[in-house]
Design a protein around this motif. Structure first.
Motif, short mmCIF file in Angstrom:
data_model
loop_
_atom_site.label_atom_id
_atom_site.label_comp_id
_atom_site.label_asym_id
_atom_site.label_seq_id
_atom_site.Cartn_x
_atom_site.Cartn_y
_atom_site.Cartn_z
N ASP A 62 -3.60 1.17 -11.37
CA ASP A 62 -2.39 1.31 -10.56
C ASP A 62 -1.15 1.03 -11.41
O ASP A 62 -0.16 1.78 -11.37
N TYR A 89 -4.41 -6.12 -4.52
CA TYR A 89 -3.72 -6.11 -5.81
C TYR A 89 -3.29 -4.71 -6.23
O TYR A 89 -3.72 -3.71 -5.67
N TYR A 90 -2.41 -4.67 -7.23
CA TYR A 90 -2.20 -3.46 -8.01
C TYR A 90 -3.12 -3.60 -9.22
O TYR A 90 -2.98 -4.52 -10.03
N SER A 91 -4.09 -2.71 -9.32
CA SER A 91 -5.09 -2.78 -10.39
C SER A 91 -4.49 -2.39 -11.73
O SER A 91 -3.38 -1.83 -11.78
N SER A 125 -7.80 -3.01 -5.24
CA SER A 125 -6.50 -2.36 -5.12
C SER A 125 -6.07 -2.22 -3.66
O SER A 125 -6.89 -2.02 -2.77
N SER A 161 -12.03 -0.84 -8.02
CA SER A 161 -10.58 -0.74 -8.14
C SER A 161 -9.94 -2.10 -8.35
O SER A 161 -8.71 -2.22 -8.27
N HIS A 211 0.83 -1.20 0.00
CA HIS A 211 0.00 0.00 0.00
C HIS A 211 0.87 1.26 0.00
O HIS A 211 0.68 2.17 -0.82
N TRP A 230 -8.28 5.45 -3.44
CA TRP A 230 -9.41 5.29 -4.35
C TRP A 230 -10.73 5.34 -3.59
O TRP A 230 -10.82 4.92 -2.42
#
Length: 265
Positions: free
Chosen positions: A147, A142-144, A119, A116, A79, A110
């Protein structure tokens, strides 16, 4: 180093109710909603250092990889790392106005109402129930695609349209909540709507930085260093090297330089 990750063996006041925080030192990336700046010289770095992540007191973090809550430690670090690039972007809405509706808490995360894709920077992964309601089925993992675009891994064509639920009665700063069901009207935001306000991400994915040299640091009160904490930091460091690669689909590398524990005193 591009990033410093700092742990302590004592408590100190965190911003607001944060578990950890990111301090931006430099931004040379256009199109991510952040101004360009470079304060690296104030930190003894000649244009290299991008940011500092402060993880707080190591004694309150789970540092044993065999403990299921070790995942939370890696999630916190993932994060804070993402704060280097997000979340700040605005978009042009259907009326041609500039909107901040993608953003939630402190305008640096977000919106609760944004799909997201789960995310680490909040929002939710929303399931459309087809009856005017939506259920959160995942979050904080996750990293979207958005992102990854902001980070320089995805091109614009790799960012699908994003569901943003319109419900004025729900606070966009609300924290993610898997399993909750809300009502609202769906609308969809595209990466082109974002680029219309923020411009293209420069540098683009073909030339953007993919390898980041990172140092992990322990700060102790005088006379309190035992050496035990180093093993925990090593666990977090090794876990995050793997996690960062997974979150970036194998395209990102967190480069660390190991120091023999016998040399640390």
């Amino acid at each position: 180093y591009d990033f410093l990750v700092i742990f302590s063996n004592f408590d100190f006041k965190m911003p607001s109710d944060a578990k950890a925080f990111y301090l931006g030192i430099k931004n040379d990336t256009q199109g991510i909603g952040k101004p360009l700046f470079d304060n690296s010289s104030l930190f003894g770095s000649n244009g290299k250092l991008q940011g500092i992540i402060d993880m707080g007191n190591i004694s309150i973090l789970v540092i044993d990889p065999l403990d299921p809550k070790f995942e939370e430690t890696l999630d916190i670090l993932s994060h804070e790392k993402m704060h280097r690039w997000g979340a700040h972007v605005r978009f042009k809405d259907s009326s041609g106005n500039i909107s901040t509706a993608l953003l939630g808490r402190d305008s640096t995360h977000w919106s609760f109402l944004l799909d997201s894709k789960g995310s680490v920077l909040y929002g939710n992964k929303w399931q459309d129930n087809g009856n005017g309601t939506f259920t959160s089925i995942d979050a904080n993992k996750y990293y979207s695609p958005l992102d990854l675009y902001l980070m320089g891994f995805n091109g614009r064509s790799q960012v699908p349209q994003m569901l943003l639920i319109d419900n004025p009665g729900i606070d966009p700063a609300r924290m993610p909540e898997v399993g909750t069901t809300i009502s609202g009207t769906p609308r969809y935001i595209t990466i082109d709507d974002i680029i219309a306000v923020e411009g293209e991400r420069i540098p683009g994915p073909s030339v953007s930085q993919k390898t980041f040299k990172t140092a992990f640091i322990l700060i102790t009160e005088p006379g309190t260093f035992t050496g035990y904490e180093i093993y925990g930091i090593e666990n977090v460091r090794n876990g995050f090297v793997t996690r960062f690669s997974i979150l970036t689909d194998g395209r990102g590398l967190m480069q660390v330089a190991s120091v023999l524990k016998e040399e640390i005193a």
